[in-house]
Structures are given as structure tokens and as C-alpha cells.
Design a protein around this motif. Sequence first.
Motif, PDB file in Angstrom:
ATOM      1  N   THR A   1      -6.819  -0.081 -11.734  1.00  0.00           N
ATOM      2  CA  THR A   1      -6.239  -0.336 -10.016  1.00  0.00           C
ATOM      3  C   THR A   1      -5.142  -1.567 -10.590  1.00  0.00           C
ATOM      4  O   THR A   1      -4.807  -1.954  -9.934  1.00  0.00           O
ATOM      5  CB  THR A   1      -7.353  -1.082  -9.991  1.00  0.00           C
ATOM      6  OG1 THR A   1      -8.407   0.189  -9.428  1.00  0.00           O
ATOM      7  CG2 THR A   1      -7.192  -1.021  -7.811  1.00  0.00           C
TER       8      THR A   1
ATOM      9  N   ARG B   1       2.030   1.372  -3.991  1.00  0.00           N
ATOM     10  CA  ARG B   1       1.266   2.037  -4.129  1.00  0.00           C
ATOM     11  C   ARG B   1       1.000   3.791  -4.613  1.00  0.00           C
ATOM     12  O   ARG B   1       0.908   3.847  -5.400  1.00  0.00           O
ATOM     13  CB  ARG B   1      -0.035   1.378  -4.367  1.00  0.00           C
ATOM     14  CG  ARG B   1      -1.228   2.319  -4.285  1.00  0.00           C
ATOM     15  CD  ARG B   1      -2.248   0.807  -3.934  1.00  0.00           C
ATOM     16  NE  ARG B   1      -3.967   1.628  -5.576  1.00  0.00           N
ATOM     17  CZ  ARG B   1      -4.196   2.110  -4.744  1.00  0.00           C
ATOM     18  NH1 ARG B   1      -3.773   3.096  -3.377  1.00  0.00           N
ATOM     19  NH2 ARG B   1      -5.499   3.097  -5.129  1.00  0.00           N
ATOM     20  N   GLU B   2       0.907   4.322  -3.222  1.00  0.00           N
ATOM     21  CA  GLU B   2       0.794   5.495  -2.474  1.00  0.00           C
ATOM     22  C   GLU B   2       1.999   6.447  -3.417  1.00  0.00           C
ATOM     23  O   GLU B   2       1.609   7.306  -3.659  1.00  0.00           O
ATOM     24  CB  GLU B   2       0.747   5.888  -1.069  1.00  0.00           C
ATOM     25  CG  GLU B   2      -0.719   5.516  -0.776  1.00  0.00           C
ATOM     26  CD  GLU B   2      -0.491   5.224   0.595  1.00  0.00           C
ATOM     27  OE1 GLU B   2       0.685   6.046   1.564  1.00  0.00           O
ATOM     28  OE2 GLU B   2      -1.134   4.415   1.532  1.00  0.00           O
TER      29      GLU B   2
ATOM     30  N   ASP C   1       1.365  -1.216  -0.372  1.00  0.00           N
ATOM     31  CA  ASP C   1       0.024  -0.290   0.102  1.00  0.00           C
ATOM     32  C   ASP C   1       1.253   1.269  -0.331  1.00  0.00           C
ATOM     33  O   ASP C   1       1.018   2.169  -0.388  1.00  0.00           O
ATOM     34  CB  ASP C   1      -0.791   0.080   0.881  1.00  0.00           C
ATOM     35  CG  ASP C   1      -0.546  -0.168   3.011  1.00  0.00           C
ATOM     36  OD1 ASP C   1       0.751  -0.355   2.917  1.00  0.00           O
ATOM     37  OD2 ASP C   1      -1.158   0.492   3.436  1.00  0.00           O
ATOM     38  N   ARG C   2       2.359   1.301   1.084  1.00  0.00           N
ATOM     39  CA  ARG C   2       2.878   2.227   0.695  1.00  0.00           C
ATOM     40  C   ARG C   2       3.080   2.974  -0.142  1.00  0.00           C
ATOM     41  O   ARG C   2       3.692   3.687  -0.716  1.00  0.00           O
ATOM     42  CB  ARG C   2       4.032   1.974   1.938  1.00  0.00           C
ATOM     43  CG  ARG C   2       3.372   1.956   3.627  1.00  0.00           C
ATOM     44  CD  ARG C   2       2.886   2.974   3.808  1.00  0.00           C
ATOM     45  NE  ARG C   2       3.775   3.974   4.177  1.00  0.00           N
ATOM     46  CZ  ARG C   2       4.143   4.373   5.606  1.00  0.00           C
ATOM     47  NH1 ARG C   2       2.820   5.111   5.890  1.00  0.00           N
ATOM     48  NH2 ARG C   2       4.973   5.089   6.366  1.00  0.00           N
TER      49      ARG C   2
ATOM     50  N   ARG D   1       0.970  11.629  -9.930  1.00  0.00           N
ATOM     51  CA  ARG D   1       0.142  13.394 -10.043  1.00  0.00           C
ATOM     52  C   ARG D   1       1.347  14.228 -10.361  1.00  0.00           C
ATOM     53  O   ARG D   1       1.293  15.126 -11.133  1.00  0.00           O
ATOM     54  CB  ARG D   1      -0.292  13.051  -8.266  1.00  0.00           C
ATOM     55  CG  ARG D   1      -1.664  12.771  -8.327  1.00  0.00           C
ATOM     56  CD  ARG D   1      -2.966  13.170  -7.429  1.00  0.00           C
ATOM     57  NE  ARG D   1      -1.035  12.989  -5.910  1.00  0.00           N
ATOM     58  CZ  ARG D   1      -1.407  11.164  -4.817  1.00  0.00           C
ATOM     59  NH1 ARG D   1      -2.359  10.300  -5.719  1.00  0.00           N
ATOM     60  NH2 ARG D   1      -0.918  11.076  -4.091  1.00  0.00           N
TER      61      ARG D   1
ATOM     62  N   LEU E   1       1.114   5.695  -6.879  1.00  0.00           N
ATOM     63  CA  LEU E   1       0.016   7.336  -7.464  1.00  0.00           C
ATOM     64  C   LEU E   1       0.494   8.899  -6.590  1.00  0.00           C
ATOM     65  O   LEU E   1       0.448   9.524  -7.934  1.00  0.00           O
ATOM     66  CB  LEU E   1      -1.042   6.924  -6.213  1.00  0.00           C
ATOM     67  CG  LEU E   1      -1.593   5.598  -6.685  1.00  0.00           C
ATOM     68  CD1 LEU E   1      -3.027   5.834  -6.306  1.00  0.00           C
ATOM     69  CD2 LEU E   1      -2.414   5.646  -8.224  1.00  0.00           C
ATOM     70  N   ALA E   2       1.814   8.576  -6.487  1.00  0.00           N
ATOM     71  CA  ALA E   2       2.041  10.447  -6.058  1.00  0.00           C
ATOM     72  C   ALA E   2       3.029  11.157  -7.134  1.00  0.00           C
ATOM     73  O   ALA E   2       2.996  11.688  -7.754  1.00  0.00           O
ATOM     74  CB  ALA E   2       2.626  10.622  -4.738  1.00  0.00           C
TER      75      ALA E   2
END
Length: 183
Positions: free
Chosen positions: A31, A14-15, A11-12, A22, A18-19
Amino acid sequence: ESVAQAERRADRVREGLLAKFREERIEPPTTGRVLRMVRSAMRTAEQNWAARIAGRLDPPVTGRLLALIASSEGDEPDDVGEGSISLLALIKASPGNVSLESMMTEIGKLRAVRALDLPPRLFVDVAPRVLAGWRTRAAVEAPSHLRRHAPPLTVTLLAALVHQREREITDTLVELLIATVHR
């Protein structure tokens, strides 16, 4: 690339991915695709780390680490055989009650771990979370499962276990000594 090197939680990573999307103003993929990218990045990071760590070890040290999980015909090295326990099982074992015998056992463990002769700065650039994850993984996997990994990963997992256990055994010895003195 950089998040997967220091993080073992999907999950980290993935974050972080995604950052990065952006930041680069890129539309993120689906996903499922992101999940595949994260898993791939984590696997690649682990393989790179394993190759780097294994490359820091001399061949005799590598041989001693692999000997911890060497199989003898028909039995598991973790099994008790002929009144003695394997070195890997001994390294993994907890200290037991406060007594002179448990202190002597811990001293024997510490000598055995130090005899493997790991370089002191082997994991100097590895994030503590990653090192702890490798240690835990090596502690819970059976020797037969450790043998199935690629050799660099096997050596890295075993080295992480031995490295962390050396510290833990030293701490345990101090606690046993203090408890013995108080008794």
C-alpha cells in the motif's frame, strides 16, 4: 500515465493503477509503495502539463502573467496600497451588490483579464477537473506561495485562474445586466 493526466484525485489514480496491475496480471506492491507511485505519477503529470501549457504561451504573455505576482519591496501584491488594489486581487474579487458601480468594476476586470491576451485554445486538451483544480489552487494561494513554484507551474496556475475568471466575469456581467434591467 493516462489516469493521472485527467484526474487530480489520488484515490482515482490509485484505482487506475490497481486496474492496470490486474490487467497485466501483476501482483500489486504494498500500500505504501502504491501511494508513492500515485503521488509520483500525479506530480509528473502536473509538471508535464505545466511545461506543455507554459510552452504554448508567448514570452510577453508569460511576462504579463508573472507580473500579477511580482513583489514590490516589503508588501504583498494582494494588499491595498495607496488607494488601489492589485490586479490579481481585483481578478479574484467577487462582484458585490447589483449597481452601476459594480457593473463598471466588472467591466474593468474583464478588460484587465482580456489585456493579458491568453490564447483562446490554451486549455483545449486539459480535462475540466484538472483546469478547475489549477484555478482553485491559484485562487487560494498567496502570491508569495505562487512565486515559489517552478516557473512553468506558476504560469500554468495563473493562466488557469485568468482563463476561468474571464468566463465567470462574463457570466457575472450578464447577471448584473439582467438584474439591473429588472430593477
